[in-house]
Design an enzyme around this catalytic site. Structure first.
Site, PDB file in Angstrom:
ATOM      1  N   ASP A  98       0.806  -1.225   0.000  1.00  0.00           N
ATOM      2  CA  ASP A  98       0.000   0.000   0.000  1.00  0.00           C
ATOM      3  C   ASP A  98       0.839   1.275   0.000  1.00  0.00           C
ATOM      4  O   ASP A  98       0.538   2.241   0.714  1.00  0.00           O
ATOM      5  CB  ASP A  98      -0.970   0.015   1.190  1.00  0.00           C
ATOM      6  CG  ASP A  98      -2.124  -0.956   0.990  1.00  0.00           C
ATOM      7  OD1 ASP A  98      -2.563  -1.125  -0.157  1.00  0.00           O
ATOM      8  OD2 ASP A  98      -2.575  -1.555   1.981  1.00  0.00           O
ATOM      9  N   LYS A 105      12.429   1.733 -12.640  1.00  0.00           N
ATOM     10  CA  LYS A 105      13.763   1.247 -12.303  1.00  0.00           C
ATOM     11  C   LYS A 105      14.759   1.816 -13.288  1.00  0.00           C
ATOM     12  O   LYS A 105      14.405   2.116 -14.435  1.00  0.00           O
ATOM     13  CB  LYS A 105      13.826  -0.290 -12.350  1.00  0.00           C
ATOM     14  CG  LYS A 105      14.921  -0.875 -11.476  1.00  0.00           C
ATOM     15  CD  LYS A 105      14.583  -0.782 -10.001  1.00  0.00           C
ATOM     16  CE  LYS A 105      15.657  -1.453  -9.142  1.00  0.00           C
ATOM     17  NZ  LYS A 105      15.264  -1.502  -7.733  1.00  0.00           N
TER      18      LYS A 105
END
Length: 470
Positions: A98, A105
Site C-alpha cells: 500500500d 527502475k
C-alpha cells in the site's frame, strides 16, 4: 539442461500464475503487465583525458499511481531486460504494501569500482542530466533511489543536479530518496530493506498455520539461517535477526566464498572483517568454504538470498535443504526453480514483499520532503510531557517511586527513527496479513508468491477501473 526464461519473462510467468488464480480477464491482465515506457541514453564523459560513452536505462512500468518509484543500479551486467523486470517488480511491490507509487527502475552499465570518486560524480551528474531533460527524474513523476552500486552519495549528486536545472522547484529534495539525512534524507532509510526482512519474518512466525506449512515451529529464536550477500540488505537483516531475535546465522556467503559456523557467526565481526580485508577468508570465527554457491544447499531453517537475481535455479533447486526461503534480493529464485521448490513444499516469502522495506521508507522520506517537516517535530515534546505526567500519576496512586530508567522509558517521545520503524513494521505486518489471507481463499492459490501477486494485481486492477481506464 532445460532453458530458463529471462528475468523479465520469469517475472511475467509468476504474475501469470496469479492472474489465472484470480480469474482476471486477458485485456486487463495485459494492461497491468505492459511496461509503459523505457528510456535508453548514451552520453559521453571525459575520464582521464579520454572520452568514454556510457549507456543507461530508466523504465517506467506503471503510472497508475504517481510518482513512479524505483532504484538506480550501477553494474557492469545491467541491461534493458533486467531494468524492465525490476520496474515491474516495483509496481507489484508498492501495491502489496500500500505505497501509492507506480513502478520504475534504472541502471547504468558501469563497474563503479573502476572509477575514482570525482569521476563517478561527473558520470552520475551527466546521467541525472539526461534523466531530468527527458522527464525521468522529477519529484512529481519519477523518483529514483539507491540500488546495487549506488548509495546516499549518488542520490545527493542527482538531487543537486535536479536543483540546478529547476531552482524554482521548492520540492527538489523529493526528486530522489535514499539521500544523506543532512541533505533531506530520513533516519532509518539505510537499514530499511534489511529491517523490513526482519519484520516480514516476525509477522510470518505470528501465523502458526504458515509456520507449520514450512515444517517449523515456535519463533525466530534459535532458527538456523544461511544468508547470501553481506551488503546493505544482507548485513542489516542478519544483524537484526541475530542480535534482536536470537536467530543463529550459521553461514554467510560472499563473492569469494563462504563462512560456516553451526553455533552462529557474529555478523558485526564478519562485516568489519570484510571491510578491513575485502574478503571473508581468514575470519577466525568460522570455517571458510571456497565454493560459496554450494553453501546455498546447506541444511538450515531459513535461507536468505540477499545478493543478486538468478541464484537458485533449476540446476540447484532440488538440492536446497532450507525449510523456507526469504527473497531479500530481487529475483534470486528463477521461475523454474520456484516451481520445483513449491512442489517440494519449500515455503518462499517472495521478493515483491520481503524486500519492500526500502520503498516503504522511501515513501516516508518523499512525504517528509514534500511536507518540509521532520517527523516527530510537532508532537515529540508533547508526548514527553504526557509521559512525565503519567509517571507522576502512577507514583501518586501507588505511593511508590519510579526509577529514573522507568521514568525515562515512560516519558520517551517518539523521534523520527521511532516513527519510521513503527510505520515500516505496520506496513510489513499488514502486507503479510493480506498475503496470508489470500493464501487461504481456495485451491487456486497455493503459495505465498502467487498470493502476494494476487493481492497486488487486484489492487492495481481496481485503481484502473476506478478512474475509468477500462
Amino acid at each position: 539442461m532445460q532453458q530458463e526464461p529471462t528475468f523479465r519473462e520469469s517475472v511475467n510467468l509468476m504474475v501469470d500464475r496469479a492472474i489465472s488464480a484470480v480469474g482476471l480477464d486477458a485485456g486487463t491482465a495485459n494492461a497491468i503487465k505492459a511496461c509503459n515506457e523505457v528510456l535508453q541514453v548514451q552520453f559521453p564523459v571525459k575520464i582521464r583525458g579520454k572520452i568514454e560513452v556510457f549507456t543507461g536505462w530508466r523504465a517506467t512500468h506503471s503510472t497508475h499511481r504517481l510518482p513512479a518509484k524505483g532504484g538506480i543500479r550501477y553494474a557492469s551486467y545491467a541491461d534493458q531486460d533486467e531494468v524492465e523486470a525490476l520496474a515491474a517488480l516495483m509496481t507489484y511491490k508498492c501495491a502489496i504494501v500500500d505505497v501509492p507509487f507506480g513502478g520504475s527502475k534504472g541502471a547504468l552499465n558501469i563497474d563503479p569500482t573502476l572509477y575514482e570518486r570525482d569521476e563517478l560524480e561527473l558520470i552520475t551528474r551527466r546521467f541525472a542530466l539526461e534523466l531530468v531533460r527527458k522527464g525521468f527524474l522529477n519529484p512529481s513523476t519519477n523518483v529514483p533511489a539507491p540500488d546495487i552500486g549506488t548509495g546516499q552519495r549518488e542520490m545527493a549528486w542527482m538531487a543537486d543536479t535536479y536543483k540546478q536545472l529547476h531552482p524554482e522547484d521548492i520540492n527538489y529534495t523529493a526528486c530522489v530518496t535514499g539521500k544523506p539525512v543532512h541533505h533531506g534524507g530520513i533516519r532509518g532509510r539505510v537499514e530499511a530493506t534489511g529491517r523490513g526482512v526482519q519484520y516480514a519474518l516476525r509477522e510470518f512466525f505470528r501465523h502458526s498455520k504458515d509456520v507449520r506449512r514450512a515444517g517449523l515451529d515456535g519463533g525466530l529464536d534459535g532458527k538456523r539461517i544461511v544468508i547470501q550477500g553481506l551488503g546493505n540488505v544482507g548485513y542489516h537483516a542478519a544483524k537484526f535477526l541475530s542480535e534482536e531475535d536470537g536467530a543463529l546465522i550459521t553461514a554467510i556467503i560472499e563473492r569469494d566464498g563462504a563462512l560456516i559456523n553451526d553455533a552462529g557467526l557474529n555478523v558485526e565481526e564478519v562485516y568489519h572483517h570484510i571491510i578491513q580485508h575485502h574478503t571473508v577468508r581468514n575470519f577466525p570465527g568460522g570455517t571458510f568454504e571456497e565454493n560459496g554457491a554450494a553453501v546455498l544447499e546447506k541444511e538450515c531453517d531459513i535461507l536468505i538470498p540477499a545478493a543478486m537475481e538468478g541464484q537458485i535455479t533449476l540446476e540447484n533447486a532440488e538440492r536446497i535443504q532450507a525449510r523456507m526461503i526469504v527473497e531479500a534480493a530481487n529475483g534470486p529464485v528463477t521461475y523454474g526453480a520456484d516451481e520445483v521448490l513449491n512442489k517440494r513444499g519449500v515455503v518462499i516469502i517472495p521478493d515483491a514483499f520481503a524486500n519492500a522495506g526500502g520503498v516503504i521508507v522511501s515513501y516516508f522520506e518523499w512525504i517528509r520532503n514534500i511536507s518540509h517537516i521532520r517527523f516527530g517535530r510537532m508532537q515529540r515534546r508533547h508526548d514527553e510531557v504526557r509521559g512525565h505526567q503519567m509517571a507522576a500519576f502512577l507514583e501518586e496512586m501507588t505511593g511508590a517511586s519510579i526509577t529514573d530508567e522507568m521514568r525515562n522509558r515512560i516519558a520517551h517521545g517518539a523521534d523520527e527513527v521511532d516513527l519510521v520503524r513503527s510505520g515500516l513494521d505496520d506496513s510489513m505486518r499488514m502486507g503479510y496479513q493480506e498475503i496470508s489471507e489470500a493464501l487461504r481463499e481456495g485451491e487456486t492459490i497455493n503459495d505465498l508468491r502467487t498470493a502476494a501477486y494476487a493481492v497486488s494485481i487486484r489492487k492495481i486492477a481496481r485503481s484502473y477501473l476506478d478512474v475509468g481506464l477500462f
